[in-house]
Design a protein around this motif. Structure first.
Motif, PDB file in Angstrom:
ATOM      1  N   ALA A   1      45.606  64.643  19.721  1.00 46.61           N
ATOM      2  CA  ALA A   1      46.326  64.866  20.970  1.00 46.61           C
ATOM      3  C   ALA A   1      45.378  65.438  22.015  1.00 46.61           C
ATOM      4  CB  ALA A   1      47.495  65.812  20.738  1.00 46.61           C
ATOM      5  N   PRO A   2      45.552  65.093  23.295  1.00 35.83           N
ATOM      6  CA  PRO A   2      44.636  65.577  24.341  1.00 35.83           C
ATOM      7  C   PRO A   2      44.710  67.092  24.491  1.00 35.83           C
ATOM      8  CG  PRO A   2      46.601  64.628  25.327  1.00 35.83           C
ATOM      9  CD  PRO A   2      46.679  64.321  23.857  1.00 35.83           C
ATOM     10  N   GLN A   3      43.596  67.642  24.919  1.00 36.84           N
ATOM     11  CA  GLN A   3      43.498  69.094  25.103  1.00 36.84           C
ATOM     12  C   GLN A   3      43.420  69.437  26.585  1.00 36.84           C
ATOM     13  OE1 GLN A   3      43.518  71.375  22.327  1.00 36.84           O
ATOM     14  NE2 GLN A   3      44.243  69.423  21.477  1.00 36.84           N
ATOM     15  N   LYS A   4      44.004  70.558  26.944  1.00 42.30           N
ATOM     16  CA  LYS A   4      44.052  71.011  28.334  1.00 42.30           C
ATOM     17  C   LYS A   4      42.638  71.149  28.900  1.00 42.30           C
ATOM     18  CE  LYS A   4      47.279  72.525  31.330  1.00 42.30           C
ATOM     19  NZ  LYS A   4      48.514  71.803  31.656  1.00 42.30           N
ATOM     20  N   LEU A   5      42.507  70.758  30.153  1.00 44.06           N
ATOM     21  CA  LEU A   5      41.225  70.779  30.849  1.00 44.06           C
ATOM     22  C   LEU A   5      40.824  72.203  31.238  1.00 44.06           C
ATOM     23  CD1 LEU A   5      39.299  68.529  32.006  1.00 44.06           C
ATOM     24  CD2 LEU A   5      40.548  68.777  34.155  1.00 44.06           C
TER      25      LEU A   5
ATOM     26  N   PHE B   1      42.413  72.909  39.248  1.00 43.11           N
ATOM     27  CA  PHE B   1      41.248  72.907  38.358  1.00 43.11           C
ATOM     28  C   PHE B   1      39.939  73.017  39.129  1.00 43.11           C
ATOM     29  CE2 PHE B   1      44.560  70.810  35.884  1.00 43.11           C
ATOM     30  CZ  PHE B   1      44.493  71.528  34.702  1.00 43.11           C
ATOM     31  N   GLY B   2      39.985  72.813  40.442  1.00 39.86           N
ATOM     32  CA  GLY B   2      38.789  72.885  41.256  1.00 39.86           C
ATOM     33  C   GLY B   2      38.857  71.884  42.401  1.00 39.86           C
ATOM     34  N   LYS B   3      37.855  71.915  43.272  1.00 37.24           N
ATOM     35  CA  LYS B   3      37.839  71.030  44.437  1.00 37.24           C
ATOM     36  C   LYS B   3      37.375  69.617  44.051  1.00 37.24           C
ATOM     37  CE  LYS B   3      37.021  74.647  47.884  1.00 37.24           C
ATOM     38  NZ  LYS B   3      36.120  75.147  48.942  1.00 37.24           N
ATOM     39  N   VAL B   4      37.977  68.623  44.743  1.00 32.71           N
ATOM     40  CA  VAL B   4      37.567  67.232  44.541  1.00 32.71           C
ATOM     41  C   VAL B   4      37.228  66.614  45.895  1.00 32.71           C
ATOM     42  CG1 VAL B   4      38.871  66.887  42.405  1.00 32.71           C
ATOM     43  CG2 VAL B   4      39.987  66.443  44.579  1.00 32.71           C
ATOM     44  N   LYS B   5      36.134  65.874  45.922  1.00 34.15           N
ATOM     45  CA  LYS B   5      35.690  65.214  47.157  1.00 34.15           C
ATOM     46  C   LYS B   5      35.995  63.723  47.071  1.00 34.15           C
ATOM     47  CE  LYS B   5      31.307  64.330  47.762  1.00 34.15           C
ATOM     48  NZ  LYS B   5      29.857  64.492  48.023  1.00 34.15           N
ATOM     49  N   GLY B   6      36.705  63.188  48.074  1.00 38.84           N
ATOM     50  CA  GLY B   6      37.075  61.784  48.083  1.00 38.84           C
ATOM     51  C   GLY B   6      36.367  60.978  49.145  1.00 38.84           C
ATOM     52  N   LYS B   7      36.941  59.830  49.474  1.00 41.96           N
ATOM     53  CA  LYS B   7      36.368  58.953  50.494  1.00 41.96           C
ATOM     54  C   LYS B   7      37.498  58.234  51.226  1.00 41.96           C
ATOM     55  CE  LYS B   7      35.705  55.144  47.221  1.00 41.96           C
ATOM     56  NZ  LYS B   7      34.725  54.266  46.532  1.00 41.96           N
TER      57      LYS B   7
END
Length: 564
Positions: free
Chosen positions: A46-50, A10-16
């Motif tokens: 119901a949840p929807q796709k991101l 879904f895209g880049k995620v920045k952590g720690k």
């Protein structure tokens, strides 16, 4: 060190970077959305796709919890926007040479009405001493997660909170390899309603291939509090709105503030009684392509048409102490009433001959008329809210699941048994404050001082480990006091972590190839004997936990079934 960045689908995620219990390093990615925000006309559905994102997502801080009452203070907390998020914790950054790492997905408890994936309650620093990826999820609670309307065309068919969990598992299936995880070795585990959720996931046709092992801590689909109802009419009454048209009801509830809905829900008389249906919780949906569950759990298990995977299942030694904590937090002051202890699922009408007969048998077996003190009441609460449901779960699955079932009882009593401490301490607020300050201060002397004050407070004496006491030895929290190296508590943390993560890695909590490391060999139940591991100061294999009490309830269920 520079913040780690991982590219998901879904895209880049920045952590720690974080520090585990033993001083080692791990990497944290928090608040990652796994579904669209359930707001506006998506509320209750119901949840929807991101949708994918283009900018780097900042996963260095926690996302919001879903709207609910705070688990301790009962004040409003959370928000709907991006509440469908999850946290991922990894021991090492992935590289092309590393083998895929086993994954554990935690589902929090809270009666299906409260709780979140926050590190306030579920800091993974104990578990991160082992090379197993931890994923801790949020899902919608109470009316937001479990509203059901009769008009199927409106798309509010119930179990939205469980469908959130399915979508979170689908996210894990699609994305966990980016973090170095093995999508083909996923263990789901939870406590209380989180355990019941894991059991529902095991039985749902929507979850095939999404997980490969399960751990149920103090809950299952056969716990009476794990079954909901269509509660729209009741919540409308507490909102002061007279309306019986589903379309109008949905329009009103979707436009109402989350805060107002949570306030109305908190007024519903849900008292953790075996004789009371939950207003908002899992239901059996009408059959459809989108249904999470459309058949009674017992029939599903009997048919064998479910996800057959290895299981760990068990309870604490005195679950029922929790009721005192429940009453304190909600400021409930009701006298004990045996009339509300007859499980509603037995489907016996009050004041009938069968009902009175069963109530008298309960009174006699637990000697409720002879003892004013709540020891026997705690036994009854333990059995009809937790123990017997777990016993039935083991029996049901033994008949249709060829995979191993590991049974346990957590009997350890130590300084991290917070649930029991809250239930029995004479000054809960002072106790919470001292625990919180002990956890908050970085100065070692202050940590130890407030921890010592908390330990030395006045408590009511009652034997056994309370519901949720096992959590203190798997997760750090805002009220975790300083643990001394080589103390009883330190050893129990290491034992629990090793057993649980071994199961996630190998499908066996004490695998033979690690015989030198194992304190004891934990073997599964069989048709003749319910072997179980007593998790106390020592790990001891025993047989048939709570045997006489489970036999009593087996006989009661048989009696009602045969209308004797």
């Amino acid at each position: 060190m520079k913040n780690p960045v991982i590219a998901t689908k879904f895209g880049k995620v920045k952590g720690k970077v974080g520090t585990d219990y033993l001083g080692g390093k791990y990497y944290s990615f928090q608040g990652i959305p796994y579904a669209k925000a359930p707001i506006g006309n998506l509320r209750f559905k119901a949840p929807q796709k991101l949708e994918p994102w283009t900018e780097e997502f900042n996963a260095t801080k926690e996302g919001p919890s879903c709207p609910s009452s705070h688990i301790f203070f009962m004040t409003y907390t959370g928000k709907e926007d991006n509440c469908l998020n999850l946290n991922v914790y990894i021991k090492q950054l992935p590289n092309s040479n590393s083998s895929p790492i086993p994954v554990m997905v935690w589902i929090h408890g809270g009666c299906f009405t409260t709780g979140s994936n926050s590190t306030d309650m579920y800091n993974p620093k104990f578990l991160m001493t082992e090379n197993v990826i931890q994923v801790i999820i949020n899902y919608r609670l109470g009316i937001f997660g479990f509203l059901c309307l009769e008009d199927e065309n409106l798309g509010v068919t119930g179990n939205a909170g469980l469908k959130d969990q399915v979508m979170a598992l689908e996210w894990v299936k699609e994305n966990i390899s980016s973090f170095g995880g093995d999508p083909n070795n996923v263990t789901i585990y939870g406590q209380s309603s989180g355990a019941a959720s894991a059991h529902y996931l095991m039985l749902s046709p929507k979850t095939k291939g999404l997980f490969h092992k399960v751990i149920f801590q103090s809950g299952s689909v056969f716990s009476p509090w794990a079954r909901g109802q269509r509660g729209a009419e009741e919540i409308m009454k507490y909102l002061g709105i007279k309306e019986d048209n589903d379309e109008t009801i949905l329009d009103i509830l979707q436009k109402m503030s989350a805060r107002k809905l949570v306030a109305a829900q908190s007024k519903l008389p849900e008292l953790m009684l075996a004789g009371q249906h939950r207003y908002f919780g899992p239901i059996i949906e009408k059959p459809s392509e989108d249904a999470f569950l459309s058949e009674d759990p017992s029939k599903i298990i009997e048919s064998g048409n479910y996800n057959k995977v290895p299981m760990i299942i068990g309870a604490t030694s005195n679950e029922g102490i929790f009721y005192d904590m429940f009453k304190k937090l909600r400021k409930i002051n009701l006298p004990f009433d045996c009339n509300m202890e007859v499980p509603f699922e037995l489907n016996i009408l009050p004041k009938t001959k069968s009902y009175e007969h069963l109530r008298e048998k309960i009174n006699k077996f637990y000697k409720l008329d002879e003892e004013i003190h709540n020891e026997k009441q705690c036994e009854l609460k333990s059995d009809n809210l937790f123990i017997h449901g777990i016993h039935r779960t083991v029996n049901y699955h033994l008949n249709t699941n060829s995979q191993p079932i590991y049974y346990y009882m957590f009997s350890f009593h130590g300084d991290l048994n917070y649930s029991k401490k809250f239930a029995t301490v004479k000054s809960p607020k002072s106790f919470f404050t001292c625990c919180y300050l002990s956890a908050s201060f970085k100065h070692t002397l202050l940590k130890k001082t407030f921890g010592k004050i908390a330990r030395n407070m006045s408590f009511h004496e009652i034997s056994g480990s309370c519901h949720a006491d096992d959590l203190g030895y798997l997760f750090d929290s805002i009220i975790s006091i300083h643990v001394k190296p080589n103390s009883r508590e330190d050893k129990m943390i290491k034992s629990m972590v090793k057993l649980w993560t071994n199961f996630a890695k190998y499908g066996n909590p004490t695998p033979q190839h690690l015989e030198e490391e194992n304190e004891i060999l934990w073997y599964p139940v069989d048709q003749k004997h319910h072997h179980f591991l007593d998790i106390g100061d020592k790990l001891i294999m025993k047989m048939n936990p709570f045997e006489a009490r489970n036999k009593f309830w087996d006989e009661m269920y048989d009696m009602i079934e045969n209308r004797i």
